[in-house]
Design a protein around this motif. Sequence first.
Motif: not given
Length: 302
Positions: A213-219, A246-254, A274-279
Amino acid sequence: DYINKIRILNDDLSQYVNLVDYDGDGEEFIFTFDGKAKIKWSIEKFGEDDGSLVEWTSGEIHELLEETIENKKCTPHDKIFLDQAKNLKFIARVGAGLENIDVGYAHQKDIYLIAAPEGNSNAVGEHALGMLLALFNKLNQANQDVRRGLWPREANRGVELDNKTVGIIGYGHMGKAFAKKLKGFEVEVLCYDIKPNVGDENATQVSLETLQKRAEVLSLHTPETPLTKQMVNCQFITKFTKPFWLLNTARGSSVVTKDLLLALESGQILGAGLDVLEYEKSSFEALFIAVSYTHLTLPTKA
């Protein structure tokens, strides 16, 4: 030429071990195990350079592999792998996450597992902050424009981080490191985690609904689990009240890439770092060698 002299006899392991490269001086050889993790052995492993063919038996290969295994994120340490390593005593994961290891089977075989989840947390925190600032200031797009001799000043005008609300999902070592880096900015930091009472002076723990509801950036700073795999999909994205970065430094599958692209096109997601990719397959390099992804065209604002 040792490249032509090395072969595997009685090769029940030949599907796993392959010679892929050697250094310019011919003193060190690089192998892939299961086509994925690179393993280096020096020329001393092969004996004298007497012109004879070097032959390895499966047992000799086992001995080499069992000397040590430094676990790579891309190498699946499954039942087949573990059964081949007859003398394996421990697996050291230089980083966070054990999702590529059959943990239950490793425990059955009394293999000790070691991880270093806090090892690169500071680097991840800095990297996430760098990607966020690059997104807000459109540095990637501006760089491409300048290289083409263009200067669209207004189109590349940035956005300030001050007074934004940053949401962090996964508040372990990595999430905490990112929140600490944000402390110098005038931002509100919210965190969500399946574990209770992990919030601290750098982030307020809230429910997932409140964060959306409140976030303007999601990491994202989560491990790969059944709960986090393909977590960021259309249904998840539409629950955010405000458009967000959106920031993703975790797992691409997320992150479901096709849903991310739709959200970028619609404006529900304003930009993605994106530091990681689904593919990703066995490695990032294989993304461009084994499979063509020319059908994926990221929007210029991504």
